[in-house]
Design a protein around this motif. Structure first.
Motif, PDB file in Angstrom:
ATOM      1  N   GLN A 169      44.851  32.719  39.571  1.00 18.55           N
ATOM      2  CA  GLN A 169      44.831  34.176  39.650  1.00 18.55           C
ATOM      3  C   GLN A 169      43.606  34.661  40.431  1.00 18.55           C
ATOM      4  N   ARG A 170      42.438  34.077  40.130  1.00 19.67           N
ATOM      5  CA  ARG A 170      41.211  34.469  40.829  1.00 19.67           C
ATOM      6  C   ARG A 170      41.309  34.175  42.328  1.00 19.67           C
ATOM      7  N   LYS A 171      41.896  33.036  42.672  1.00 19.47           N
ATOM      8  CA  LYS A 171      41.933  32.622  44.073  1.00 19.47           C
ATOM      9  C   LYS A 171      43.019  33.327  44.884  1.00 19.47           C
ATOM     10  N   TYR A 172      44.204  33.497  44.287  1.00 10.99           N
ATOM     11  CA  TYR A 172      45.337  33.992  45.072  1.00 10.99           C
ATOM     12  C   TYR A 172      45.837  35.377  44.666  1.00 10.99           C
ATOM     13  N   LEU A 173      45.542  35.805  43.442  1.00 13.61           N
ATOM     14  CA  LEU A 173      46.107  37.063  42.962  1.00 13.61           C
ATOM     15  C   LEU A 173      45.023  37.995  42.432  1.00 13.61           C
ATOM     16  N   SER A 174      43.863  37.972  43.048  1.00  7.94           N
ATOM     17  CA  SER A 174      42.747  38.779  42.543  1.00  7.94           C
ATOM     18  C   SER A 174      43.048  40.281  42.609  1.00  7.94           C
ATOM     19  N   HIS A 175      43.973  40.677  43.488  1.00 10.61           N
ATOM     20  CA  HIS A 175      44.341  42.094  43.594  1.00 10.61           C
ATOM     21  C   HIS A 175      45.194  42.558  42.406  1.00 10.61           C
ATOM     22  N   MET A 176      45.722  41.603  41.635  1.00 14.71           N
ATOM     23  CA  MET A 176      46.544  41.956  40.471  1.00 14.71           C
ATOM     24  C   MET A 176      45.651  41.968  39.233  1.00 14.71           C
ATOM     25  N   VAL A 177      45.048  43.087  38.967  1.00 10.96           N
ATOM     26  CA  VAL A 177      44.104  43.175  37.857  1.00 10.96           C
ATOM     27  C   VAL A 177      44.764  43.670  36.583  1.00 10.96           C
ATOM     28  N   LYS A 178      45.969  44.191  36.672  1.00  8.37           N
ATOM     29  CA  LYS A 178      46.655  44.707  35.493  1.00  8.37           C
ATOM     30  C   LYS A 178      47.924  43.908  35.232  1.00  8.37           C
ATOM     31  N   GLY A 179      48.369  44.003  33.996  1.00  7.25           N
ATOM     32  CA  GLY A 179      49.627  43.353  33.642  1.00  7.25           C
ATOM     33  C   GLY A 179      49.401  41.959  33.099  1.00  7.25           C
TER      34      GLY A 179
END
Length: 196
Positions: A169-179
């Protein structure tokens, strides 16, 4: 590269186009392998080899030894995603032995594992447990990340890296902070201890 139980994943197909000088092998259940071969048709690159095999009956090592495309002296990366948790511990241990003995070249084994659905380190719900029971796919081999290093040592392997959902999540989906984000299954890279 050898992908054990690839299913309908297209990773090897994509990589075989990107790296035409490498050999890519998939070992998968006959029903899946045949359907995948039909779907790829003439579009399958010559360096991609789909081999139907029932891994509950045959060791991947035994299969690879019969395949002309497999070079036992070449450096090899084995991948096994979403498979080991459905095998018994004894079958998982056999997999490690088979892979370390099938090649004389340097090798790496990358696999996924998961803690039990009751573990505090997973956010699996009662719905997943019920679904797995319904489809007849109970988790037979589960393990915590803290248990991986000693487990590998018992198989005469050395841990190279563990990557969990938080890392991804930190490396590839850092823009997804919610959910919600799945916690549980993690990726392990290891190698036989004699190579380190």
């Amino acid at each position: 590269m050898v992908n054990i139980g690839a299913g309908f994943d297209t990773l090897m197909f994509e990589l075989s186009h990107e790296y035409p000088t490498l050999t890519f092998i998939e070992l998968d259940h006959p029903h899946t392998a045949v359907q995948k071969q039909q779907a790829l048709g003439a579009g399958a690159p010559v360096n991609l080899h789909l081999h139907p095999v029932d891994l509950s009956q045959t060791s991947p090592g035994d299969v690879l030894q019969t395949m002309p495309a497999f070079d036992a002296t070449a450096q090899t990366c084995f991948i096994c995603e979403g498979v080991l948790m459905y095998l018994s511990r004894k079958d998982v241990e056999r997999m490690f032995v088979a892979l370390s003995h099938v090649t004389s070249g340097r090798m790496q084994f990358v696999f996924t594992a998961t803690p039990s659905v009751e573990s505090p380190n997973t956010n699996a719900t009662w719905l997943l447990r019920r679904y797995l029971r319904h489809v007849g796919e109970p988790l037979l081999w589960t393990i915590e990340t803290s248990e991986i290093k000693p487990f590998l040592a018992m198989q005469d392997y050395v841990l190279r890296q563990i990557v969990d959902g938080h890392d991804l999540q930190r490396k590839y989906l850092s823009h997804m902070v919610k959910g919600p984000f799945h916690r549980g299954e993690f990726v392990v890279a290891c190698a036989p201890s004699g190579q380190v």
